[in-house]
Design an enzyme around this catalytic site. Structure first.
Site, PDB file in Angstrom:
ATOM      1  N   CYS A 120       0.585  -1.170  -0.077  1.00  0.00           N
ATOM      2  CA  CYS A 120      -0.127  -0.127   0.217  1.00  0.00           C
ATOM      3  C   CYS A 120       0.656   0.995  -0.177  1.00  0.00           C
ATOM      4  O   CYS A 120       1.729   1.661   0.581  1.00  0.00           O
ATOM      5  CB  CYS A 120      -0.844  -0.163   1.274  1.00  0.00           C
ATOM      6  SG  CYS A 120      -1.909   0.937   1.537  1.00  0.00           S
ATOM      7  N   HIS A 159      -8.870   7.078   2.674  1.00  0.00           N
ATOM      8  CA  HIS A 159      -8.118   8.551   1.781  1.00  0.00           C
ATOM      9  C   HIS A 159      -9.329   8.726   1.397  1.00  0.00           C
ATOM     10  O   HIS A 159     -10.819   8.711   0.634  1.00  0.00           O
ATOM     11  CB  HIS A 159      -7.514   8.085   0.699  1.00  0.00           C
ATOM     12  CG  HIS A 159      -7.573   7.808  -0.005  1.00  0.00           C
ATOM     13  ND1 HIS A 159      -8.177   6.297  -0.354  1.00  0.00           N
ATOM     14  CD2 HIS A 159      -7.379   8.014  -1.602  1.00  0.00           C
ATOM     15  CE1 HIS A 159      -8.469   5.977  -1.836  1.00  0.00           C
ATOM     16  NE2 HIS A 159      -8.015   6.784  -1.879  1.00  0.00           N
TER      17      HIS A 159
HETATM   18 ZN   LIG Z   1      -2.431   1.045   3.910  1.00  0.00          ZN
END
Ligand SMILES: [Zn+2]
Length: 360
Positions: free
Chosen positions: A72, A187
Site C-alpha cells: 500500500c 483516503h
Molecule cells: Zn495502507
C-alpha cells in the site's frame, strides 16, 4: 483546534503536508525512493454542445490498482519499505497525486478554436490520508481526527484557491471497490479545477435565476422547505440539518447543510465544526449499517467557487451510495447515462425512514 502543519517535498518534487493535532516525531523523514521527476500530461478538451470541459490524463493508465496491504502506497514507510509517506506514522497527510487528472505544468500545448478547443489541464490533484491505519474507514475515525481532516481540507481549499488559474476546489471521498476505488487505504481527494465544474455552474445559474425572480436565496428556501416538510429529515441538530432531498437521484442519498449559510468550509465556526464531525460519523455509520456489508459511497463537499457566486452558494455535503440492496448496484444505464434522466425505485421518504431507523 490547534493544527501543526509540516510541508516537505517527495523525491520527485511533489509536495507532502502532514497535519497533526500536536507535536509528532519524524516529520522531517526523507523520501529515499529516487522517483523520476513527475511529468504529467493533462489535457482539457471543450465540448461546445454540453458546454463542459473533459479532462484527459494519459499517464493515469500506469497507476497501481488494488495493491495488497504489504504494497500500500498510503501506509507509513517502514525501515524496509518506502511509501508515498516517508514518516513511520502519521495523523493526516496530504500529498500531490502521482497520477493526477490535473497538474500545474503539464506538457500539453493546447489548441485554440471555438469548436475543437483544448488547453493544458492546469490545476492540482491531491490525496488526503485520514489515518495511518490501513484497515480503518472514515466511519472509524475519532471525532477529533474528523476535525483534523476538516482543518486539512480548509487549509487546502484556501491554498489551492490562491493558485493562478484555479476556479474551484472540490474535496471528496470515494469508498468501496464497487465504485472503482483503486486504493483501499482510507483516503479522500482534493481537485483544484481550472474551471467551474458543470454541476456547480448549473447550481449557480439556478440560484441566480431564483434570486432574480424572488429576491431570495434558493438554498435558504430549499432547506427551510425540507425542514417544514419534515418527512425526509434524517437528523436535525443545533448547527446542521441532514435530509434526503425531495428529488434524490441515488438509492440512498443524504444532503447535510449548516443552519447558517456559508460559502465554504473555512467559514465554519468552532461549534459548527464540532457538530459536523458528529454528523459525519453518524451518517457514515448509518451507511455502514444499511446492508450486510458497509455500503460503498461517495461523500462530496460542495463549496463555492473561488471567484464567482460566493454570495449565492451554500456549503453542503452530499453523501450517497449506488448500492440499492445487499447484492444490487444502481447502474447509470440508458436513461441516466444517455439522457442525464434519473430513475429510482425507492421514494426519498422511504429511504429517509430507513436511514432514521439506523440511528445508534
Ligand atoms: Zn495502507
Amino acid at each position: 483546534m490547534a493544527v501543526r502543519r509540516t510541508a516537505i517535498r517527495l523525491s520527485d518534487g511533489r509536495e507532502l503536508i502532514y497535519f497533526d493535532a500536536g507535536v509528532q516525531p519524524g516529520r522531517d523523514a526523507v523520501d529515499r525512493r529516487a522517483l523520476p521527476p513527475a511529468r504529467p500530461d493533462c489535457e482539457l478538451r471543450y465540448d461546445p454542445i454540453q458546454q463542459t470541459w473533459v479532462m484527459y490524463a494519459a499517464h493515469r493508465q500506469d497507476r497501481s490498482y488494488l495493491p495488497s496491504t504489504a504494497d500500500c502506497p498510503l501506509c507509513p514507510s517502514t525501515g524496509g519499505r518506502q511509501t508515498e509517506i516517508p514518516a513511520a506514522d502519521y495523523e493526516v497527510a496530504v500529498f500531490e497525486n502521482r497520477f493526477p487528472a490535473l497538474a500545474p505544468s503539464p506538457a500539453h500545448p493546447g489548441l485554440a478554436g471555438e469548436l475543437l478547443a483544448a488547453r493544458p489541464g492546469a490545476g492540482r490533484c491531491e490525496v488526503i490520508c485520514f489515518t495511518s491505519d490501513h484497515d480503518a474507514s472514515f466511519a472509524d475515525l475519532s471525532p477529533s481526527r474528523v476535525q483534523l481532516v476538516t482543518e486539512a481540507l480548509i487549509d487546502r481549499t484556501a491554498e489551492l484557491g490562491r493558485l493562478p488559474g484555479v476556479e474551484q476546489v472540490y474535496c471528496f471521498e470515494n469508498r468501496g471497490r464497487e465504485i472503482g476505488v483503486t486504493q483501499p487505504h482510507p483516503h479522500g481527494q482534493i481537485y483544484a479545477f481550472p474551471f467551474v465544474t458543470p454541476r456547480t455552474s448549473r447550481t449557480l445559474s439556478s440560484a441566480r435565476a431564483y434570486q432574480r425572480r424572488t429576491r431570495r436565496n434558493l438554498f435558504d428556501d430549499l432547506v427551510a422547505a425540507e425542514r417544514a416538510a419534515g418527512t425526509r429529515i434524517v437528523r436535525e441538530g443545533r448547527q446542521w440539518l441532514a435530509f434526503v432531498p425531495h428529488a434524490a437521484r441515488w438509492p440512498y442519498e443524504v444532503h447535510l447543510y449548516p443552519s447558517r449559510r456559508v460559502p465554504d468550509l473555512a467559514s465554519l465556526r468552532p461549534a459548527e465544526l464540532d457538530e459536523l464531525a458528529d454528523f459525519q460519523l453518524d451518517l457514515l455509520g448509518r451507511f455502514a449499517r444499511l446492508f450486510a456489508t458497509p455500503a460503498p459511497y461517495i461523500s462530496a463537499w460542495h463549496q463555492a467557487p473561488v471567484r464567482v457566486g460566493r454570495q449565492d452558494f451554500a456549503l453542503h455535503l452530499e453523501l450517497f451510495t449506488m448500492r440499492r440492496a445487499d447484492d444490487k448496484m444502481k447502474y447509470l444505464a440508458g436513461a441516466e447515462s444517455g439522457m442525464d434522466a434519473f430513475t429510482s425505485d425507492a421514494l426519498p421518504e422511504r429511504t429517509a425512514d430507513r436511514l432514521r431507523e439506523l440511528a445508534k
